[in-house]
Each structure stands twice: as C-alpha cells, then as structure tokens.
Design an enzyme around this catalytic site. Structure first.
Site, PDB file in Angstrom:
ATOM      1  CG  HIS A 298      -2.095   0.673   1.270  1.00 13.89           C
ATOM      2  ND1 HIS A 298      -3.377   0.717   0.249  1.00 13.89           N
ATOM      3  CD2 HIS A 298      -1.986   2.398   1.523  1.00 13.89           C
ATOM      4  CE1 HIS A 298      -3.677   1.740   0.447  1.00 13.89           C
ATOM      5  NE2 HIS A 298      -3.338   3.176   0.943  1.00 13.89           N
ATOM      6  CB  ALA A 299       1.513   4.302  -2.402  1.00 11.10           C
ATOM      7  CG  HIS A 328      -1.926  10.657  -2.600  1.00 16.03           C
ATOM      8  ND1 HIS A 328      -3.727  11.248  -2.070  1.00 16.03           N
ATOM      9  CD2 HIS A 328      -2.261  10.269  -2.200  1.00 16.03           C
ATOM     10  CE1 HIS A 328      -3.506  11.511  -1.031  1.00 16.03           C
ATOM     11  NE2 HIS A 328      -2.619  10.235  -0.671  1.00 16.03           N
ATOM     12  CD  GLU A 329       1.737   7.823  -1.233  1.00 17.56           C
ATOM     13  OE1 GLU A 329       0.605   7.232  -1.465  1.00 17.56           O
ATOM     14  OE2 GLU A 329       2.228   8.675  -0.151  1.00 17.56           O
ATOM     15  CG  HIS A 332       1.431  12.341   1.194  1.00 16.88           C
ATOM     16  ND1 HIS A 332       1.256  13.379   2.374  1.00 16.88           N
ATOM     17  CD2 HIS A 332       0.905  11.566   0.666  1.00 16.88           C
ATOM     18  CE1 HIS A 332      -0.332  11.989   2.255  1.00 16.88           C
ATOM     19  NE2 HIS A 332      -0.145  11.053   1.176  1.00 16.88           N
ATOM     20  CD  GLU A 356      -3.505  11.446   3.120  1.00 20.01           C
ATOM     21  OE1 GLU A 356      -3.230  10.888   4.448  1.00 20.01           O
ATOM     22  OE2 GLU A 356      -3.704  11.588   1.769  1.00 20.01           O
ATOM     23  CG  HIS A 459      -6.638   3.013   4.699  1.00 21.50           C
ATOM     24  ND1 HIS A 459      -6.950   2.809   3.523  1.00 21.50           N
ATOM     25  CD2 HIS A 459      -6.332   4.177   5.016  1.00 21.50           C
ATOM     26  CE1 HIS A 459      -6.023   3.405   2.241  1.00 21.50           C
ATOM     27  NE2 HIS A 459      -5.509   4.740   3.425  1.00 21.50           N
ATOM     28  CE1 TYR A 469      -6.776   7.844   3.617  1.00 20.17           C
ATOM     29  CE2 TYR A 469      -5.839   9.370   2.097  1.00 20.17           C
ATOM     30  CZ  TYR A 469      -5.899   8.242   2.540  1.00 20.17           C
ATOM     31  OH  TYR A 469      -4.635   7.755   3.295  1.00 20.17           O
TER      32      TYR A 469
HETATM   33  C1  LIG Z   1      -2.378   6.013  -1.663  1.00 18.87           C
HETATM   34  C2  LIG Z   1      -3.126   6.290  -0.431  1.00 18.87           C
HETATM   35  C3  LIG Z   1      -1.751   6.986   1.170  1.00 18.87           C
HETATM   36 SE1  LIG Z   1      -1.812   7.947   1.934  1.00 18.87          SE
HETATM   37  C4  LIG Z   1      -4.339   5.830   0.416  1.00 18.87           C
HETATM   38  O1  LIG Z   1      -4.004   5.589   0.524  1.00 18.87           O
HETATM   39  N1  LIG Z   1      -5.251   6.475  -0.624  1.00 18.87           N
HETATM   40  C5  LIG Z   1      -5.892   7.459  -1.713  1.00 18.87           C
HETATM   41  C6  LIG Z   1      -6.830   7.715  -2.034  1.00 18.87           C
HETATM   42  C7  LIG Z   1      -7.947   6.710  -0.750  1.00 18.87           C
HETATM   43  C8  LIG Z   1      -6.903   6.454   0.538  1.00 18.87           C
HETATM   44  C9  LIG Z   1      -7.096   4.984  -0.410  1.00 18.87           C
HETATM   45  O2  LIG Z   1      -5.742   4.099  -0.755  1.00 18.87           O
HETATM   46  O3  LIG Z   1      -7.519   4.353   0.274  1.00 18.87           O
HETATM   47 ZN   LIG Z   2      -1.997  10.248   0.926  1.00 18.55          ZN
END
Ligand SMILES: C=C(C[SeH])C(=O)N1CCC[C@H]1C(=O)O
Ligand SMILES: [Zn+2]
Length: 576
Positions: A298-299, A328-329, A332, A356, A459, A469
């Site tokens: 997961h990024a 997105h990354e 950060h 975010e 998450h 988010y």
């Molecule tokens: C890209 C990330 C790392 Se902060 C992320 O978890 N995001 C970005 C958008 C929503 C959420 C997800 O993947 O559920």
């Molecule tokens: Zn993020």
C-alpha cells in the site's frame, strides 16, 4: 507526530519478517518511553493560562500522549494486534479462478489487475470473495483486541473513545456535523451517478445480475472496495470512442517506467517553483515491488524528521491510475519538505485532510486534456467539444464522486464501533448496513459474522484514520480552483476557460501561494491555512459542484431519458 516514521518501521514495511516485526516492536517501546517522559514534562506546566498563542499551541499539541499512555504490557499487545493485521493484509494470497492451481495471487498487482480488468461476473465474484476471506476473514479477533486496547488508551488521554481521540486533529466542535452537511450537498449528485452506472452495468451483465431498483453488486465497480469506479469507464463512457483520459496505452507505448513517472511528477512541482526532492529521496525510496520479499505494497510517504531523509514506498505499475497515485504521494513529500525547518511539533499537515489533498490538487491539473497533450501523452487532435467534456468529467467523477460515501462509512463504521454503539456481534452486519445505505452497493455473496469484511481494506487493518480522505476530496477542489484563478487559468465569467480544463503547470504564482500554506505545517489552526490559499476559512463543496456542473446537468437528463430510477430499495438488513 513527526518522529513516528522511523527506520525500524520502514524495515518491517519493506521486508515483512518475524525479526523485523520484533525490532519494530522493540523500537516502538523505546519511543513510547521517551514520549512518556516528554509528556510528563509538558503536563507538569499549567499551560492553559499561557497568553503567548504560539507557546500555548505547542503545549496543547504536545499534551496528548496517545497510545503510549498504555502500560508497556498493554502497549505491546496493542502494537502486536495492529502489526498482525497489517501482516495478514500485506501477505494474503488467493487462488486464481481460471487456474485453480495457481494460489499465489497477491493483492498487488494480480488481484487489483483482475478487479480492474475482468468483465466476468463469476470470476469477479470469486476474486472478491477469496480476498475478503483471506484478508479480513483472518483478522476479526485481532480487531476486537485492538478496539478494546485503543479505547483504553483514548480514555487514559481523557477522550471518551478512539473516535473522539482521532477527531481532535480537526480542532472543531462541529466537525461531524460539517461532514454530514457536505455529504448532504454531494449526495444528490452521487445518486445520479449511481443510477447511470447501474443502468450501464445492467446493460452489460443483464437484469438478473444488476436489478433496476436494487443496490449494485459490490464486485462490479472495477475496484476491490468499490471506492473508485474509474476502471469501468470503458463500460459507462457516454460517448464511446470520442476520447478518454486513460493514457495507459500511450504510457506503455512510450516505454514509461516508475522512475520516469516519479521524475515527471517532481518536474511538475518544481515547474511551479515548489521544492525539489533531495538525493536521499531517490536513494532511499522503493518505487517498485521488491522481488523475493513480502512487503507492504500500500503506497505511503515517510518523513524521518532529520530534514533530509524523505521516502516513498509504492509498488508502482505503469498505468494512469498509478501516475495519479505518484502525484498523491509526491504531494506528501512536498509538504514534508516545506515544513522541515519548523519545530517537530508543527511538522504535520494543517489537518490530516490537507496532507492528502496536496498531490491530488496538482493531479487535477496533470490529468487535463490540455496537460496530457503538453507532455505528449495525448494526441494534439484529441477533441475538447461538449461530448469530450462529458466523457472527461464522467471519468473523473467515477473516482472523485463515487469515493465520498465510501470514505464516510470507513470512519462512521469505526466511530460506531469505538463508541460502543456497535459490538463485535454486529461488526459485519453494520458494515453492510452502511455500505448499502450510503454507497448503494451490496455484497455479491451472503455474509455473516464469520466474516470481517472491514478488514479487507488496508486502513482498517493498519489502523489509519480515513475521514481525512473525505476532507481531502472536498478541499482539493477548493485548492485547485483557487490556484487556477491565481494562474489566470480560470475565470468564472469566461465560458472559454472552464474550471475542469485548467492546467497551472509552470505557474510560479500558484506555486508560491501553495508553498506558503504548506510551510505553515500545523503551526496555525487549519482555517488559517485554508484562508492562505482560498480566502475562505471553511470546507466548501461548491468548488467541487462548480467543477462537475456540466456533468450533473447531463446525468439528470440522461437518467430521465433512460427511465432509470434514482436510488435503491434497501434490503432491510436488521443487525442484532
Ligand atoms: C494513496 C494512499 C496513501 Se495515503 C491512500 O491510502 N489513499 C489515497 C486515496 C484514498 C486512499 C486509499 O487508497 O484508500
Ligand atoms: Zn496520502
């Protein structure tokens, strides 16, 4: 808090072994002892009557200790429950539908690719069910333990439960009401999109699979969690063959690599006068999945708080979806760079939603037809007439509008669990009740309390708060609109400059305005940071509605023309 990203955590996340898990736990106990000492010092002062606003804010932020307040034995159990869930999630594998002997499919990339590309109803159902079984299905007892210990820690910090402890980040007594108000503003538009997409899915899979007035089966939206629907754009695009912002084929044709994707993202930031990444970023980051190791794919973006070591860990695939995630990354990382000289206590986003929103705000500019032509990913002759506009806005809406109800229930479910209104006897029933009520989707297979479907989402397994988010998806349009006006790329009174075509690439004024806000970190309450970029001091969904206005008009007319009912009959799920 800044010091949380440390090398032991990085080692575990990039090489999941028992030894690295042990070292990570050991390191977190050392950190907890330090935090506890610091907390004792801070709280020995009667700081509430302080008159210096900056000193008082520092004491206020430092006076909350967090889970380290737990006695060491309980803190160990707390950490172990989260690490176990993150490990289960990151190493879960399933067997292939087509080749049942192949049982090495990982979420990243095989399962994600299947959920995105397969149009076989039964194959999607197999992949969906197997993933939920191998991930969330293996976590329930860890989650129950985590909830109990997390609430104990929250109460030791004088919060009623973990949900209240999380919400302190937004410094607002009306935050939950504000979120509900934003959802009520967005919901009518979501219902129109949901109705249109359901009609298109019914056309493809048939009435028996996608009934007219029912919730949509959760496995058909191109994404494991039905949180973004962009991957089924081919099934729903209003004017097929007109144009598409999915430039994946062109990226592959031009031999794009993950490195090139990151370099292009960095160049977008520096073109606006924002800060470049230091050499340590390139030597320390992991931007492709490591071979022969188990890692958390997961990024994520990491700040090691020494002013020079900043990293991204991402199992990047060469496609448009990951090109957006790269931005997105990198958003950060830009925030980390901008506030790296502030006192540690202020090296955070104005609130977690701000952190975010940075990269996504720039990605809205990067994905425009104008910009994709500029960087040679879209042919200069690609039309931008009304039909192309509707195609573009719909493709964007599939990610940006579909996301809101998902983001909302990710924390509504946890707020309800943390405050005790939902017990573990109803974990899964309550999850599907919310999924159906807010998202209008339904499990493709019968569910029970043997299952633990919330755990199938990163998450929840890794205990990362999610309403950030929802906040981000509102404020990124406020930031984007404001930067577009600053860059002279958008004029509300000039129809030849619609908001959704704005590209502020290379605009130094827009960069300076954004950079100045990022450099504030969390030194001021977030409404002041919001005002620094937009002139407003609140979250406001109007920028979002303005951006999508042409599509909203089109969707309402289209659903009427299709005779598609808006909304769904709920299945009347009755939890205990
Ligand atoms: C890209 C990330 C790392 Se902060 C992320 O978890 N995001 C970005 C958008 C929503 C959420 C997800 O993947 O559920
Ligand atoms: Zn993020």
């Amino acid at each position: 808090m800044c010091y949380k990203s440390n090398i032991a955590e990085w080692q575990f996340a990039s090489d999941i072994t028992d030894e690295n898990e042990r070292l990570k736990l050991e390191q977190s106990l050392v950190a907890a002892r330090f935090e506890k000492e610091a907390w004792k010092n801070i709280t020995s002062f009667n700081w509430q009557p302080f008159t210096d606003p900056d000193l008082k804010r520092k004491f206020k932020l430092l006076s909350v200790l967090g889970p380290s307040a737990l006695p060491e034995d309980k803190l160990t159990q707390y950490r172990k429950s989260i690490d176990a869930m993150e490990k289960i999630y990151s190493t879960a594998k399933i067997c292939s539908f087509a080749n049942p002997g192949d049982c090495g499919m990982n979420l990243d990339p095989e399962i994600t690719e299947k959920m995105s590309k397969s149009r076989n109803f039964d194959e999607l159902k197999h992949v969906w069910q197997q993933w939920h079984e191998q991930s969330g299905g293996k976590m329930r007892h860890h989650y129950e333990k985590f909830v109990q210990l997390s609430n104990e820690a929250a109460q030791m910090n004088n919060f009623s439960d973990t949900g209240a402890y999380w919400l302190r980040n937004y410094e607002s007594d009306t935050f939950k009401e504000d979120i509900e108000g934003l959802w009520q503003t967005i919901k009518p538009f979501y219902l129109q999109l949901h109705a249109y997409v359901r009609a298109k899915l019914r056309a493809h899979y048939g009435e028996d699979k996608v009934p007219k007035d029912q919730p949509i089966p959760a496995h058909l939206l191109g994404n494991m969690w039905a949180q973004s629907w962009g991957n089924i754009d081919d099934l729903v695009t209003p004017y097929p063959g007109k144009s598409s912002i999915d430039v994946t084929p062109e990226m592959l044709k031009q031999g794009y690599t993950p490195k090139k994707m990151f370099e292009m993202s960095e160049e977008f930031f520096t073109s606006m006068g924002l800060l470049p990444t230091p050499p340590e970023f390139w030597s320390g980051s992991i931007i492709e999945k490591l071979v022969g190791k188990e890692m958390v794919c997961h990024a994520s973006a990491w700040d090691f708080c020494n002013g020079k070591d900043f990293r991204i860990k991402q199992c990047t695939k060469v496609n448009m979806e990951d090109f957006i995630v790269v931005h997105h990354e990198m958003g950060h990382i830009q925030y980390f760079l901008q506030y790296k000289n502030l006192p540690l206590v202020y090296r955070e986003g104005a609130n977690s939603g701000f952190h975010e929103a940075v990269g996504d705000s720039l990605a809205l500019s990067v994905q425009t037809t104008k910009h994709l032509k500029e960087i040679g990913l879209l042919d200069k002759s690609t039309p931008t007439d009304h039909e192309a506009t509707i195609n573009y806005l719909l493709a964007t809406a599939l990610d940006k509008i579909a996301f809101f109800p998902f983001a909302y229930i990710m924390d509504k479910w946890r707020w309800d669990v943390f405050d005790g209104s939902v017990t573990s006897a109803d974990y899964n029933c309550h999850w599907w009740k919310l999924r159906e009520e807010y998202q209008g989707i339904r499990s493709p297979v019968t569910r029970s309390e043997v299952d633990f479907d919330p755990g199938a989402k990163y998450h929840i397994a890794a205990n990362v708060e999610y309403i950030r988010y929802f906040v981000s998806f509102v404020i990124q349009f406020q930031f984007y609109k404001s930067l577009c006006v600053t860059a002279g790329q958008y004029d509300p009174h000039n129809p030849s400059q619609p908001l959704h075509e704005c590209d502020f690439y290379r605009n130094k004024e827009a960069g300076a305005k954004l950079g100045a806000m990022l450099a504030m970190g969390s030194s001021r309450p977030w409404p002041e940071a919001m005002r620094a970029v937009t002139g407003q001091d609140r979250m406001d969904a109007n920028a979002f509605r303005e951006y999508f206005k042409p599509l909203e008009v089109w969707l309402i007319a289209k659903n009427k023309e299709l005779g598609e009912p808006v909304g769904w009959n709920s299945g009347g799920l009755n939890c205990q």
